[in-house]
Scaffold this motif. Structure first.
Motif, PDB file in Angstrom:
ATOM      1  N   PHE A   1      -1.804-110.959  51.077  1.00 21.62           N
ATOM      2  CA  PHE A   1      -0.738-110.652  52.060  1.00 21.62           C
ATOM      3  C   PHE A   1       0.096-112.072  52.143  1.00 21.62           C
ATOM      4  O   PHE A   1       1.336-112.011  52.138  1.00 21.62           O
ATOM      5  CB  PHE A   1      -1.247-110.336  53.430  1.00 21.62           C
ATOM      6  N   VAL A   2      -0.646-113.177  52.516  1.00 24.52           N
ATOM      7  CA  VAL A   2      -0.107-114.289  52.766  1.00 24.52           C
ATOM      8  C   VAL A   2       0.622-114.838  51.215  1.00 24.52           C
ATOM      9  O   VAL A   2       1.647-115.530  51.324  1.00 24.52           O
ATOM     10  CB  VAL A   2      -1.282-115.458  53.061  1.00 24.52           C
ATOM     11  N   ALA A   3      -0.156-114.561  50.135  1.00 25.38           N
ATOM     12  CA  ALA A   3       0.610-115.026  49.184  1.00 25.38           C
ATOM     13  C   ALA A   3       1.960-114.456  48.766  1.00 25.38           C
ATOM     14  O   ALA A   3       2.819-115.050  48.148  1.00 25.38           O
ATOM     15  CB  ALA A   3      -0.461-114.743  47.787  1.00 25.38           C
ATOM     16  N   MET A   4       1.945-113.181  49.119  1.00 23.15           N
ATOM     17  CA  MET A   4       3.066-112.398  48.894  1.00 23.15           C
ATOM     18  C   MET A   4       4.213-112.823  49.827  1.00 23.15           C
ATOM     19  O   MET A   4       5.212-113.092  49.414  1.00 23.15           O
ATOM     20  CB  MET A   4       2.915-110.909  49.431  1.00 23.15           C
ATOM     21  N   GLU A   5       3.845-113.170  50.924  1.00 23.32           N
ATOM     22  CA  GLU A   5       4.906-114.013  51.849  1.00 23.32           C
ATOM     23  C   GLU A   5       5.274-115.180  51.250  1.00 23.32           C
ATOM     24  O   GLU A   5       6.837-115.650  51.326  1.00 23.32           O
ATOM     25  CB  GLU A   5       4.400-114.241  53.139  1.00 23.32           C
ATOM     26  N   LEU A   6       4.435-116.064  50.848  1.00 19.89           N
ATOM     27  CA  LEU A   6       4.976-117.656  50.323  1.00 19.89           C
ATOM     28  C   LEU A   6       5.685-117.256  49.075  1.00 19.89           C
ATOM     29  O   LEU A   6       6.593-118.042  48.789  1.00 19.89           O
ATOM     30  CB  LEU A   6       3.655-118.364  50.126  1.00 19.89           C
ATOM     31  N   ALA A   7       5.222-116.602  48.259  1.00 17.90           N
ATOM     32  CA  ALA A   7       5.808-116.315  46.791  1.00 17.90           C
ATOM     33  C   ALA A   7       7.158-115.528  47.016  1.00 17.90           C
ATOM     34  O   ALA A   7       8.022-115.991  46.541  1.00 17.90           O
ATOM     35  CB  ALA A   7       5.052-115.309  45.853  1.00 17.90           C
ATOM     36  N   GLY A   8       7.458-114.673  48.049  1.00 13.76           N
ATOM     37  CA  GLY A   8       8.527-114.184  48.374  1.00 13.76           C
ATOM     38  C   GLY A   8       9.553-115.197  48.989  1.00 13.76           C
ATOM     39  O   GLY A   8      10.737-115.069  48.564  1.00 13.76           O
ATOM     40  N   TRP A   9       9.019-115.914  49.765  1.00 11.42           N
ATOM     41  CA  TRP A   9       9.957-117.114  50.472  1.00 11.42           C
ATOM     42  C   TRP A   9      10.501-117.900  49.240  1.00 11.42           C
ATOM     43  O   TRP A   9      11.743-117.943  49.095  1.00 11.42           O
ATOM     44  CB  TRP A   9       8.967-117.928  51.200  1.00 11.42           C
ATOM     45  N   ALA A  10       9.444-118.149  48.372  1.00 14.36           N
ATOM     46  CA  ALA A  10      10.152-119.091  47.259  1.00 14.36           C
ATOM     47  C   ALA A  10      11.003-118.271  46.168  1.00 14.36           C
ATOM     48  O   ALA A  10      12.179-118.958  45.831  1.00 14.36           O
ATOM     49  CB  ALA A  10       8.889-119.815  46.592  1.00 14.36           C
ATOM     50  N   ILE A  11      10.631-117.107  45.957  1.00 16.27           N
ATOM     51  CA  ILE A  11      11.450-116.343  45.046  1.00 16.27           C
ATOM     52  C   ILE A  11      12.684-116.149  45.531  1.00 16.27           C
ATOM     53  O   ILE A  11      13.786-116.167  44.872  1.00 16.27           O
ATOM     54  CB  ILE A  11      10.797-115.029  44.558  1.00 16.27           C
ATOM     55  N   HIS A  12      12.928-115.859  46.617  1.00 13.88           N
ATOM     56  CA  HIS A  12      13.828-115.322  47.677  1.00 13.88           C
ATOM     57  C   HIS A  12      14.939-116.700  47.598  1.00 13.88           C
ATOM     58  O   HIS A  12      15.944-116.577  47.203  1.00 13.88           O
ATOM     59  CB  HIS A  12      13.610-115.004  48.911  1.00 13.88           C
ATOM     60  N   LYS A  13      14.422-117.678  47.961  1.00 12.89           N
ATOM     61  CA  LYS A  13      15.200-118.943  48.204  1.00 12.89           C
ATOM     62  C   LYS A  13      15.704-119.584  46.762  1.00 12.89           C
ATOM     63  O   LYS A  13      16.997-119.854  46.669  1.00 12.89           O
ATOM     64  CB  LYS A  13      14.434-120.010  48.760  1.00 12.89           C
ATOM     65  N   TYR A  14      14.755-119.744  45.633  1.00 12.21           N
ATOM     66  CA  TYR A  14      15.092-120.395  44.580  1.00 12.21           C
ATOM     67  C   TYR A  14      15.556-119.481  43.568  1.00 12.21           C
ATOM     68  O   TYR A  14      15.964-120.025  42.294  1.00 12.21           O
ATOM     69  CB  TYR A  14      13.710-121.344  44.107  1.00 12.21           C
ATOM     70  N   LEU A  15      14.887-118.259  43.428  1.00 10.37           N
ATOM     71  CA  LEU A  15      15.556-117.351  42.154  1.00 10.37           C
ATOM     72  C   LEU A  15      16.765-116.526  42.768  1.00 10.37           C
ATOM     73  O   LEU A  15      17.496-116.417  41.992  1.00 10.37           O
ATOM     74  CB  LEU A  15      14.364-116.773  41.697  1.00 10.37           C
ATOM     75  N   MET A  16      16.302-115.757  43.774  1.00  9.26           N
ATOM     76  CA  MET A  16      17.319-114.623  44.351  1.00  9.26           C
ATOM     77  C   MET A  16      18.747-115.368  44.764  1.00  9.26           C
ATOM     78  O   MET A  16      19.843-114.880  44.415  1.00  9.26           O
ATOM     79  CB  MET A  16      16.657-113.985  45.359  1.00  9.26           C
ATOM     80  N   HIS A  17      18.518-116.568  45.407  1.00  4.11           N
ATOM     81  CA  HIS A  17      19.689-117.221  45.689  1.00  4.11           C
ATOM     82  C   HIS A  17      20.043-118.262  44.654  1.00  4.11           C
ATOM     83  O   HIS A  17      20.582-119.463  44.839  1.00  4.11           O
ATOM     84  CB  HIS A  17      19.559-117.917  47.104  1.00  4.11           C
ATOM     85  N   GLY A  18      19.458-118.174  43.415  1.00  5.83           N
ATOM     86  CA  GLY A  18      19.918-119.057  42.302  1.00  5.83           C
ATOM     87  C   GLY A  18      20.267-118.382  41.169  1.00  5.83           C
ATOM     88  O   GLY A  18      21.131-117.464  41.281  1.00  5.83           O
ATOM     89  N   PRO A  19      19.571-118.360  40.001  1.00  4.10           N
ATOM     90  CA  PRO A  19      19.968-117.555  38.850  1.00  4.10           C
ATOM     91  C   PRO A  19      19.747-116.156  38.865  1.00  4.10           C
ATOM     92  O   PRO A  19      20.689-115.463  38.004  1.00  4.10           O
ATOM     93  CB  PRO A  19      18.764-118.321  37.747  1.00  4.10           C
ATOM     94  N   LEU A  20      19.328-115.550  39.993  1.00  9.45           N
ATOM     95  CA  LEU A  20      19.241-114.035  40.017  1.00  9.45           C
ATOM     96  C   LEU A  20      20.195-113.485  41.114  1.00  9.45           C
ATOM     97  O   LEU A  20      20.119-112.481  41.527  1.00  9.45           O
ATOM     98  CB  LEU A  20      17.698-113.700  40.271  1.00  9.45           C
ATOM     99  N   TRP A  21      21.095-114.415  41.588  1.00 10.13           N
ATOM    100  CA  TRP A  21      21.990-114.070  42.443  1.00 10.13           C
ATOM    101  C   TRP A  21      22.977-112.844  42.174  1.00 10.13           C
ATOM    102  O   TRP A  21      23.273-112.069  43.058  1.00 10.13           O
ATOM    103  CB  TRP A  21      22.980-115.179  42.879  1.00 10.13           C
TER     104      TRP A  21
END
Length: 148
Positions: free
Chosen positions: A12-32
């Motif tokens: 659960f915690v790994a998903m929140e931390l990974a989700g935060w990083a993926i959202h900030k750096y990938l989804m709002h980056g190259p996967l925008w």
């Protein structure tokens, strides 16, 4: 049993931390180009951004299947990721974005903070000006300025 609960919590915690990083750096980056559909008015029930949910759900399913025979850490981490996904669906898709109109506005102090943080995240339709990228990791300021 304590190991199972620990691995569920870890997933659960790994998903929140990974989700935060993926959202900030990938989804709002190259996967925008995929995630942008979530920041624009939707013309249908589904949006291209839903592919991310399929990806994360697939990871949980693979972990569960890999660990089901021994009920080892992979199984329980997959369960933790699945619990996170269920709460994400309820809080984010149903409650905040109202894909199903089952809940009204939040009255609970914590849920109000989560709701306000997500509203702040969507105040912009650009990839660079967004704030608050986690579901449960919410900046303190969204709790400070509300009535208790």
């Amino acid at each position: 049993m304590i190991n199972a609960l620990a691995f569920i919590a870890l997933g659960f915690v790994a998903m929140e931390l990974a989700g935060w990083a993926i959202h900030k750096y990938l989804m709002h980056g190259p996967l925008w180009m995929i995630h942008r559909t979530h920041h624009e008015p939707s013309k249908s029930f589904f949006e291209l951004n839903d592919l991310f949910s399929l990806l994360f759900g697939s990871i949980a399913v693979v972990l569960i299947f890999k660990g089901i025979d021994a009920l080892d850490y992979r199984f329980w981490m997959g369960v933790g990721i699945s619990v996170y996904g269920l709460l994400y669906f309820i809080l984010h898709d149903i409650w905040v974005h109202r894909r199903f109109k089952w809940f009204g506005r939040p009255k609970n102090f914590i849920l109000k903070g989560i709701f306000k943080a997500h509203q702040a995240h969507h105040r912009t339709n650009t990839k660079d000006e967004a704030v608050s990228f986690g579901l449960f990791l919410v900046p303190k300021k969204f709790f400070n300025d509300q009535e208790k």
